[in-house]
Design an enzyme around this catalytic site. Sequence first.
Site, PDB file in Angstrom:
ATOM      1  N   ASP A  80      39.809  41.190  46.754  1.00  0.00           N
ATOM      2  CA  ASP A  80      41.160  41.626  47.103  1.00  0.00           C
ATOM      3  C   ASP A  80      41.463  41.065  48.494  1.00  0.00           C
ATOM      4  O   ASP A  80      41.805  39.889  48.628  1.00  0.00           O
ATOM      5  CB  ASP A  80      41.167  43.161  47.048  1.00  0.00           C
ATOM      6  CG  ASP A  80      42.546  43.770  47.112  1.00  0.00           C
ATOM      7  OD1 ASP A  80      43.264  43.485  48.067  1.00  0.00           O
ATOM      8  OD2 ASP A  80      42.908  44.547  46.211  1.00  0.00           O
ATOM      9  N   VAL A 114      44.481  47.072  39.902  1.00  0.00           N
ATOM     10  CA  VAL A 114      44.052  46.978  38.508  1.00  0.00           C
ATOM     11  C   VAL A 114      42.838  47.876  38.244  1.00  0.00           C
ATOM     12  O   VAL A 114      42.070  48.182  39.157  1.00  0.00           O
ATOM     13  CB  VAL A 114      43.726  45.520  38.100  1.00  0.00           C
ATOM     14  CG1 VAL A 114      44.998  44.719  37.971  1.00  0.00           C
ATOM     15  CG2 VAL A 114      42.775  44.863  39.098  1.00  0.00           C
ATOM     16  N   ASP A 157      37.735  50.877  39.021  1.00  0.00           N
ATOM     17  CA  ASP A 157      38.098  52.290  38.887  1.00  0.00           C
ATOM     18  C   ASP A 157      39.320  52.664  39.699  1.00  0.00           C
ATOM     19  O   ASP A 157      39.721  51.967  40.639  1.00  0.00           O
ATOM     20  CB  ASP A 157      36.944  53.161  39.379  1.00  0.00           C
ATOM     21  CG  ASP A 157      36.839  53.140  40.906  1.00  0.00           C
ATOM     22  OD1 ASP A 157      36.712  52.033  41.467  1.00  0.00           O
ATOM     23  OD2 ASP A 157      36.912  54.208  41.527  1.00  0.00           O
TER      24      ASP A 157
END
Length: 176
Positions: free
Chosen positions: A99, A149, A155
């Site tokens: 990310d 996501v 999770d």
Amino acid sequence: MSTASPLDEQQIRDRLAEIGAQIAADYAEEPPILVGVLKGAVMVMADLARSIDLKVEMDWMAVSSYGSGTKSSGVVRILKDLSGDITGRNVLIVEDIIDSGLTLKWSLANLRSRGPKSVEIATSLRKPEAARVEIDVKYVGFDIPNEFVIGYGLDHAENYRNLPYVGVLARSVYED
Ligand code: XMP
Ligand code: MG
């Protein structure tokens, strides 16, 4: 490769098969230790490892990014360290998602400090628009838009990891 999430099981399986074949070719002379980053990488590790036709080893590391919610802080601590020595070895980090890249940057530096022969990265997902540091990632499953996501190991509050596909979490679930 850039794609819209969500991703279905077949897309994920097909892409990991391609990457596994590429890894087998790249490391034919000296197979890597796959280092899975818990917990998110469990699914990609299981599928990717089975698509690499080499004698690979597997080890695991768990790190935690301080910070809350859906943003990474880049301040990392080791919750579980590798069980083996990586000195002189080819290491392939297996990640669920990159990310901001802050966690991975820290993990990379940490593993490199242990004297491996090489360290490369394989990730099932990457969010190019969210990148805050430049990291050279050798194997990327899918570049996805900058959305939160879940599924396929990922999770939200420890839920949804077992979904066999990747879905976008509705903003209303994590924003006030
Ligand atoms: P950074 O920002 O440091 O991300 O590259 C570090 C870790 O944050 C988690 N992460 C996510 N988990 N959906 C998730 O379920 C996401 O969209 C997402 N983005 C980041 C993940 O554990 C990653 O390794
Ligand atoms: Mg992760």
